[in-house]
Structures are given as C-alpha cells and as structure tokens.
Design an enzyme around this catalytic site. Structure first.
Site, mmCIF file in Angstrom:
data_model
loop_
_atom_site.group_PDB
_atom_site.id
_atom_site.type_symbol
_atom_site.label_atom_id
_atom_site.label_comp_id
_atom_site.label_asym_id
_atom_site.label_seq_id
_atom_site.Cartn_x
_atom_site.Cartn_y
_atom_site.Cartn_z
ATOM 1 N N LYS A 1 36.500 21.487 -9.100
ATOM 2 C CA LYS A 1 36.610 21.809 -7.682
ATOM 3 C C LYS A 1 36.915 23.305 -7.534
ATOM 4 O O LYS A 1 38.020 23.761 -7.789
ATOM 5 C CB LYS A 1 37.724 21.009 -7.005
ATOM 6 C CG LYS A 1 37.589 21.057 -5.492
ATOM 7 C CD LYS A 1 38.893 21.083 -4.742
ATOM 8 C CE LYS A 1 39.665 22.316 -4.895
ATOM 9 N NZ LYS A 1 39.108 23.512 -4.219
ATOM 10 N N GLU B 1 47.104 27.963 -15.571
ATOM 11 C CA GLU B 1 46.886 29.424 -15.606
ATOM 12 C C GLU B 1 47.310 29.932 -14.237
ATOM 13 O O GLU B 1 46.552 29.840 -13.274
ATOM 14 C CB GLU B 1 45.410 29.734 -15.859
ATOM 15 C CG GLU B 1 44.854 29.198 -17.171
ATOM 16 C CD GLU B 1 45.296 30.018 -18.381
ATOM 17 O OE1 GLU B 1 45.868 31.108 -18.193
ATOM 18 O OE2 GLU B 1 45.080 29.545 -19.506
ATOM 19 N N CYS C 1 45.000 37.969 -11.507
ATOM 20 C CA CYS C 1 46.324 37.578 -12.022
ATOM 21 C C CYS C 1 46.800 38.604 -13.039
ATOM 22 O O CYS C 1 47.985 38.732 -13.295
ATOM 23 C CB CYS C 1 46.227 36.201 -12.654
ATOM 24 S SG CYS C 1 44.924 36.119 -13.888
ATOM 25 N N GLU D 1 53.590 38.950 -6.383
ATOM 26 C CA GLU D 1 52.229 39.297 -6.775
ATOM 27 C C GLU D 1 51.550 39.954 -5.566
ATOM 28 O O GLU D 1 51.437 39.333 -4.508
ATOM 29 C CB GLU D 1 51.524 37.993 -7.147
ATOM 30 C CG GLU D 1 50.313 38.174 -7.979
ATOM 31 C CD GLU D 1 49.705 36.831 -8.382
ATOM 32 O OE1 GLU D 1 49.922 35.809 -7.704
ATOM 33 O OE2 GLU D 1 48.978 36.819 -9.390
HETATM 34 P P1 NAP Z 1 45.588 28.819 -4.909
HETATM 35 O O1 NAP Z 1 45.835 28.906 -3.464
HETATM 36 O O2 NAP Z 1 46.651 28.258 -5.777
HETATM 37 O O3 NAP Z 1 44.244 27.994 -5.077
HETATM 38 C C1 NAP Z 1 43.668 27.769 -6.326
HETATM 39 C C2 NAP Z 1 42.843 26.515 -6.273
HETATM 40 O O4 NAP Z 1 43.696 25.416 -5.981
HETATM 41 C C3 NAP Z 1 41.777 26.513 -5.193
HETATM 42 O O5 NAP Z 1 40.653 25.811 -5.680
HETATM 43 C C4 NAP Z 1 42.430 25.738 -4.073
HETATM 44 O O6 NAP Z 1 41.495 25.121 -3.245
HETATM 45 C C5 NAP Z 1 43.186 24.708 -4.850
HETATM 46 N N1 NAP Z 1 44.317 24.113 -4.158
HETATM 47 C C6 NAP Z 1 45.133 24.681 -3.247
HETATM 48 N N2 NAP Z 1 46.079 23.798 -2.872
HETATM 49 C C7 NAP Z 1 45.838 22.650 -3.552
HETATM 50 C C8 NAP Z 1 46.470 21.379 -3.612
HETATM 51 N N3 NAP Z 1 47.541 21.100 -2.873
HETATM 52 N N4 NAP Z 1 45.947 20.443 -4.427
HETATM 53 C C9 NAP Z 1 44.862 20.708 -5.173
HETATM 54 N N5 NAP Z 1 44.226 21.885 -5.171
HETATM 55 C C10 NAP Z 1 44.719 22.857 -4.380
HETATM 56 O O7 NAP Z 1 45.230 30.230 -5.544
HETATM 57 P P2 NAP Z 1 44.145 31.261 -5.061
HETATM 58 O O8 NAP Z 1 44.699 31.973 -3.889
HETATM 59 O O9 NAP Z 1 42.802 30.628 -4.958
HETATM 60 O O10 NAP Z 1 44.071 32.219 -6.344
HETATM 61 C C11 NAP Z 1 44.951 33.244 -6.534
HETATM 62 C C12 NAP Z 1 46.037 32.835 -7.523
HETATM 63 O O11 NAP Z 1 45.426 32.438 -8.749
HETATM 64 C C13 NAP Z 1 46.922 34.003 -7.865
HETATM 65 O O12 NAP Z 1 48.263 33.587 -7.883
HETATM 66 C C14 NAP Z 1 46.455 34.393 -9.262
HETATM 67 O O13 NAP Z 1 47.430 35.034 -10.034
HETATM 68 C C15 NAP Z 1 46.072 33.071 -9.831
HETATM 69 N N6 NAP Z 1 45.150 33.244 -10.969
HETATM 70 C C16 NAP Z 1 45.614 33.005 -12.227
HETATM 71 C C17 NAP Z 1 44.780 33.195 -13.321
HETATM 72 C C18 NAP Z 1 45.274 32.948 -14.709
HETATM 73 O O14 NAP Z 1 44.445 32.822 -15.598
HETATM 74 N N7 NAP Z 1 46.567 32.883 -14.957
HETATM 75 C C19 NAP Z 1 43.462 33.604 -13.127
HETATM 76 C C20 NAP Z 1 43.015 33.833 -11.825
HETATM 77 C C21 NAP Z 1 43.871 33.634 -10.748
HETATM 78 P P3 NAP Z 1 41.184 25.638 -1.767
HETATM 79 O O15 NAP Z 1 41.132 27.113 -1.814
HETATM 80 O O16 NAP Z 1 39.889 25.045 -1.483
HETATM 81 O O17 NAP Z 1 42.291 25.121 -0.918
#
Ligand code: NAP
Length: 494
Positions: free
Chosen positions: A184, A260, A294, A391
C-alpha cells in the site's frame, strides 16, 4: 491535440488496484485524487480500496505463496532481472511520472529509478544464494541441519518521499526469498508503485505474488490486514508516530516486523575537516529530495573555529539553487509535498528565528502555485529551537557551533532518533572514536549520502528496526528452521 509526455506517462499506468494479477476498480467504485505538488492540479484519480478489496489482496498473496515459495530460485531471479532491465529501459518515463506526483527535480527522480531498480538487480543475484547449513554436533554424534525458508505473505506500507525505491527495497528481497505481498503506497504518490506492478507483470511475475492497493483511509483498510493471521510479516516505512501504532496492532499475533521510521540526522564538521568536501556533502545531505528524506541532515554541528566559514559557503550554494517545477531540468528545488508540510517547515523556521536564530539565506515561502519553500540556512540556532529536536522534512539547514569533540558527540546523540549521522574529519583516530560512539544505524563518513542497494539501511532507537538492502535485507524475509538430527541407533539423552 496530441497528448503531452506528461499526460502520456500518467495515462500509461493503470489507475486501478492490482489484485491476483488483475487490474480492478475499487469495490465501491470510489477514487482518490493524485495531485501535482508543483501546481496543485489533479493529475488523475486512482481506485480507492475497500476493506473487501484489501482482504482480496491478502487472499491473493496467501494463495500465491503456496506455489511461489516452491518456484525455482533461478526462475525468481530471472523475473527480478527482467524487471530491473525494464525499469532501466523506462527510466525517463518513470522519472517524469515520479516528478509529477512527488515534485522532486527530474534528475533526482532519474537517480531514484536507478536506486530502485538496483534492488531488483541485487536481489536477482541473491535469490540463488539462500543457503542453510549442516554441521557435526560438538560431541561428534548428532548433526545440525538448518533450512532457510520464506516467512510467508507480507504487508508493505510505503511513504511518499521515495515513491519507487521504498517499494522495491521491500518487494525485491521478498520476491527473491519466495514471499508474496500486498503493497500500500502513500495516497499522495500511488502511481510509481502501480508502474512497478506493471513492470513486474511484464517481467513474468505470476499473479498474486505482488498485489497493490491504493486507499484514502489507510488506517481502516490496513489494520485488519495487520491483524490477520495470514499476514506473516509487516514492513513499514514512514513516520515514527504511525510506526508505533502499527507495532501495537501487530503485537497480538506477534507479527514479525521491520520498521524504517523517522530520523533527526546530525551532520558533524570537525575543525580538521576538508571544508570543500563538507560543504558539498552538506548540500547533498540537506537538499537531496528537497530535504524530504529520513536521511536528511536535520542539524549541523560545526566546530566554532570553522562554523562561520562553513555557514557562509553553504548559504551561498543553497541560495544559488534554482527553484521551480521539477519537470524543468534547470530547476534544482521542487515543491514540498503539500501545504501542510510547507506550513510545518515555515512554522519551525519562525520558531527558531523568534528564539534568536539568524537567517543567512532563504526563510520564506515562494509565492505562486505549488508548495515551494526557499532553501534556508539558519545560524546561531539556540538549543530551545524546535527544529533541532523535530524532523524538519524541508530545505532548512540549522547550524550550531561546538567547542569539543565530546560536546559534538553528546549533541549528536541527544535525540530519540538514530537513523543516520554524517561526520567530516581528516583525522583517522578521531574518525574511529566518532564512528564508534554515534548512536545511529548508519554513518556517512566524509560523504553526504548513504543509500546503496548493497548495504544494510536502517536505524536504531525510535528510527526503527530491521534492515533493507544487502544480504541483511534478504534475511528479513527468511526464517531459520533447525533440525536436530540423530543419525545413529541410540536414543538421544540429555
Ligand atoms: P506516514 O504519515 O507515517 O505515512 C507512511 C505510510 O503509512 C503511508 O503509506 C500512509 O498512507 C500510511 N499510513 C498512515 N497512517 C496509517 C495508519 N494508521 N495505518 C496504516 N497505514 C498508515 O509518513 P509519510 O509522511 O508518508 O513519510 C514521511 C516519514 O517517513 C518521515 O518520518 C520519514 O523519516 C519516514 N521515512 C523513513 C525512511 C526510513 O527508511 N527510515 C524512509 C523514508 C521515509 P497514507 O499517506 O495514504 O495515509
């Protein structure tokens, strides 16, 4: 009127769910819009999965696992290798698609396609090297046999910031190991994962091995899958906040997981650093992906004897970067993903300035359509500024001077995150002292980027657990089964 290249790449990808090898509309016919963050305009609508669709996707992954796990490793490798070739052949189109849905400059999207495709190539090479072991017991009698077997159907949830690579670095090793999955992607950037599914299909991947669902309400659609006993592994890339919720959801069935999560990377510049190298590294660590990574350098700790010089040079480089829609190759700074993200970045800068930080360059939203924010360097940033703790996820570089190595390490480790740190020094003894003391899963040493399909990417502390890339990334999809073997006719006694 002839379709533009932009229309063509958007239309070439099916805007549907991919379940059991078929492209389907959402069960209730709903859709969700995909926006170009550079213009705010809707590019297309994609299918909105219902709970029944998600359940069908997991059913397909579960069904396909029973055969895929037994497919010859060479055959699995060949599919991955073909997918690598197809992705590279279509690099330009895929890069344009990514820039349209995510905003990053075209050259960076093209770089991400190479990075993403490399996970397919790397794991094509690993698929045929999944070995167990066979040893003689230390008492010379029995034998130890171990088998490495695929963990089973997986659920993958990916973020918007690296729409292709965050998928392939899960899907590549899963396919190689003999696992199946439901992916997803984030709602802002679903098109890259749909394009990946199209490529895997063309590469000969049987239906059901990889299933893609796109959904408006990720929480309610994914929770039942995470709690479903057919799911044997969850791999999530996203924020620490959401990661914690998912860990709790998977706890009931003791679900195997990789997390991650977020980061707050310190970037250390010691007094003996090569300053040219440090400025170039800083530019990459800060501006790659418009700071929405990230691994982005979140705070710069620079020895006070060189902090002024470093800030001036970094501000000059950041101020020179051309801002604009990523589809124009001259533009080096694209828009942030949406207005909320831009508001958050602006708020963090305002907070730092109100507490005493000085703006060396930037510090403003850019007028006009799209969610652009100027590359910004802040100096004399006080400890109380929120952006040293949170962040930032934007093109803002806060700089703070330090007076000793011990102070630099203490500040670097003063965070609940532990994904990556950067350190610049020419002193080899210091290099080892620093590397050994930094509490992070990865370190960029005299370089501003760590991403590499052949290396274990991942964090410690609240940046998560598990590794992606390299042989370690394959381990995440394998179980060890141990067989205690009695080869004699005597019963085994304690
Ligand atoms: P996010 O809000 O946590 O969303 C990530 C994914 O989770 C999206 O597909 C989102 O779907 C889904 N999601 C959100 N709430 C959910 C829930 N309650 N249940 C199931 N799925 C859910 O993060 P983001 O804003 O997309 O990405 C930025 C974050 O990712 C930053 O904190 C960054 O540091 C982190 N990141 C980490 C890495 C690593 O390798 N450590 C790499 C890249 C990014 P929807 O958007 O469709 O709601």
């Amino acid at each position: 009127m002839a379709a533009t290249a932009e229309d063509r790449v958007v239309e070439t990808v099916p805007h549907k769910l991919y379940i059991a090898g078929e492209w389907r509309d959402g069960g209730e016919g709903g859709t969700l819009p995909v926006e170009d963050p550079a213009t705010g305009e809707v590019l297309c609508e994609v299918a909105d999965a219902t709970n029944a669709d998600a359940n069908a996707a997991l059913g397909a992954a579960h069904g396909a696992f029973q055969t895929w796990r037994n497919v010859a490793p060479r055959e699995r490798a060949d599919v991955l290798r073909r997918a690598y070739d197809l992705m590279m052949e279509r690099q330009d189109d895929l890069a344009l698609l990514m820039t349209l849905e995510m905003g990053k400059p075209l050259s960076e999207s093209a770089g991400e396609i190479v990075y993403a495709a490399n996970f397919f190539r790397w794991y094509a090479e690993e698929a045929v090297r999944v070995n167990g072991r066979f040893t003689v017991n230390e008492n010379g009698k029995g034998r130890v046999l171990t088998l490495r077997q695929p963990v089973g159907p997986c659920v993958f949830i990916t973020p918007w910031n690296f729409p292709m690579a965050m998928g392939t670095r899960k899907v590549g090793p899963a396919i190689a190991a003999g696992c199946t999955c439901v992916v997803k992607p984030a709602k802002q950037t679903p098109l890259s994962m749909l394009a990946m599914a199209q490529i895997l299909e063309e590469a000969g991947l049987p239906g059901g091995v990889v299933n893609i669902i796109t959904a408006k309400s990720s929480g309610s659609v994914m929770e039942p899958l995470i709690k479903d006993p057919r799911t044997r592994k969850l791999s999530f890339t996203g924020s620490t906040e959401v990661g914690k919720k998912l860990i709790a959801q998977g706890a009931d069935q003791v679900l195997r997981m990789s997390m991650e999560l977020g980061g707050n990377a310190p970037f250390l510049v010691f007094e003996d650093a090569d300053l040219d190298l440090a400025v170039e590294g800083a530019l990459l660590a800060k501006m790659r992906n418009i700071g929405e990574a990230c691994t982005s350098a979140n705070r710069f700790h620079v020895h006070e004897s060189v902090a002024g010089d470093f800030a001036q040079r970094l501000a000059a480089r950041m101020g020179d970067l051309k801002i604009g829609r990523g589809t124009d190759p001259d533009n080096k700074v694209g828009p942030l993903i949406d207005d909320d993200q831009r508001g958050k970045v602006a708020g963090l800068v305002e907070d730092a300035v109100s507490k005493g930080a000085t703006v060396a360059v930037g510090g403003n939203r850019v007028d006009g359509p799209g969610y652009f924010y100027e590359p910004t360097v802040l100096t004399d940033v006080p400890d109380s500024a929120d952006l040293l703790k949170e962040e930032i996820f934007g093109p803002v570089a806060p700089i703070k001077g330090f007076s000793s190595e011990e102070e630099a390490i203490r500040w670097a480790n003063d965070t609940e995150y532990g994904l990556v740190a950067y350190a610049f020094t020419q002193d080899i003894s210091r290099a080892f002292r620093v590397i050994e003391q930094l509490e992070t899963g990865m370190i960029g040493f005299n370089q501003g980027m760590v991403s590499n399909a052949g290396a274990p990417f991942g964090g410690v502390k609240q940046s998560g657990f598990g590794r992606e890339g390299g042989p370690e990334g394959l381990e995440e999809y394998l179980e060890h089964k141990y067989v205690a073997m009695n080869l004699g006719s005597e019963p085994v006694t304690p």
